[in-house]
Scaffold this active site. Sequence first.
Site, mmCIF file in Angstrom:
data_model
loop_
_atom_site.group_PDB
_atom_site.id
_atom_site.type_symbol
_atom_site.label_atom_id
_atom_site.label_comp_id
_atom_site.label_asym_id
_atom_site.label_seq_id
_atom_site.Cartn_x
_atom_site.Cartn_y
_atom_site.Cartn_z
ATOM 1 N N PHE A 167 12.674 -10.358 -1.558
ATOM 2 C CA PHE A 167 11.510 -9.944 -2.328
ATOM 3 C C PHE A 167 11.544 -10.676 -3.662
ATOM 4 C CE2 PHE A 167 14.982 -6.997 -3.050
ATOM 5 C CZ PHE A 167 15.018 -6.853 -4.433
ATOM 6 N N LYS A 187 22.751 -12.758 2.012
ATOM 7 C CA LYS A 187 22.303 -12.491 0.650
ATOM 8 C C LYS A 187 23.272 -11.542 -0.053
ATOM 9 C CE LYS A 187 18.425 -10.870 -2.133
ATOM 10 N NZ LYS A 187 17.069 -10.291 -2.177
ATOM 11 N N ASN A 194 10.813 0.047 -5.854
ATOM 12 C CA ASN A 194 10.820 -1.188 -5.085
ATOM 13 C C ASN A 194 11.593 -0.970 -3.786
ATOM 14 O OD1 ASN A 194 11.774 -3.763 -4.079
ATOM 15 N ND2 ASN A 194 11.183 -4.682 -6.023
ATOM 16 N N TYR A 246 11.376 -13.220 -6.460
ATOM 17 C CA TYR A 246 11.400 -14.681 -6.549
ATOM 18 C C TYR A 246 12.285 -15.325 -5.479
ATOM 19 C CZ TYR A 246 9.311 -13.876 -11.146
ATOM 20 O OH TYR A 246 8.479 -13.481 -12.167
ATOM 21 N N GLY A 257 12.422 -2.966 -1.452
ATOM 22 C CA GLY A 257 13.437 -3.984 -1.187
ATOM 23 C C GLY A 257 14.734 -3.666 -1.903
ATOM 24 N N THR A 313 14.026 3.143 -9.128
ATOM 25 C CA THR A 313 13.122 2.088 -8.690
ATOM 26 C C THR A 313 12.134 2.639 -7.680
ATOM 27 O OG1 THR A 313 12.986 -0.168 -7.823
ATOM 28 C CG2 THR A 313 14.540 1.295 -6.747
ATOM 29 N N ASP A 347 18.228 -3.763 -14.044
ATOM 30 C CA ASP A 347 17.170 -4.623 -14.531
ATOM 31 C C ASP A 347 17.639 -6.021 -14.204
ATOM 32 O OD1 ASP A 347 14.554 -4.532 -15.757
ATOM 33 O OD2 ASP A 347 15.418 -5.784 -17.320
ATOM 34 N N SER A 348 16.794 -6.747 -13.546
ATOM 35 C CA SER A 348 17.225 -8.048 -13.057
ATOM 36 C C SER A 348 16.061 -9.008 -13.086
ATOM 37 C CB SER A 348 17.775 -7.925 -11.630
ATOM 38 O OG SER A 348 16.853 -7.231 -10.805
#
Length: 203
Positions: free
Chosen positions: A156, A179, A13, A158, A15, A11, A73-74
């Site tokens: 991050f 979280k 990303n 949604y 986050g 990734t 993958d999410s």
Amino acid sequence: MKENRRLVLATGNTGKVREYRRLLAGTGFGIVTPAELGLDVRPEETGATFADNAVIKAEALAEATGMPSLADDSGLEVDALGGQPGVESARYGGAGLDDIGRFLLVLRRLAGVPEERRTARFRCAIALAAPRRETVVVEGTVEGRIALEARGEGGFGYDPVFLPEGRRRTMAELSPGEKDALSHRARAAVRIRPELERLPENI
């Protein structure tokens, strides 16, 4: 435990990188990214499911590096939108949208939909690929609903519009610890930890 082995995380990303460094702490693996290795490995995500795409990414990275590689993958599935964004979560609405644009698009498409019909879930598939080993896939899901408006500055994707089941705060309003206790990614990570710990030292 000292994280003295390297695990490549597929990734860019930041986050996700932060979350996985928390979620996989204590496994003996320190997470590195392709960018930190000077690599740009981005296979086309042509899978029909989250699991398919996670495997594509993990195996491409393991082949490129010769190292244990993990990919997830999410995404978000909204029942009133027929399961969208689904596997298109990171690309929902087209290349011109960022995270904020994508969750605002979800809110617009749900305009007028009552709370009881705003059911949704976050789903995460994690694939672990390593040389000379069969790729392992695990999944995690958290049920909830889409809020009437975006709230919160954390997380991050949604997170600002997703209310986990039984919670009054969106995922973006939760602390990192809160979280990590309930997220789809955390639930999948719990299942991948034993697989990581079983990898031989010579891989």
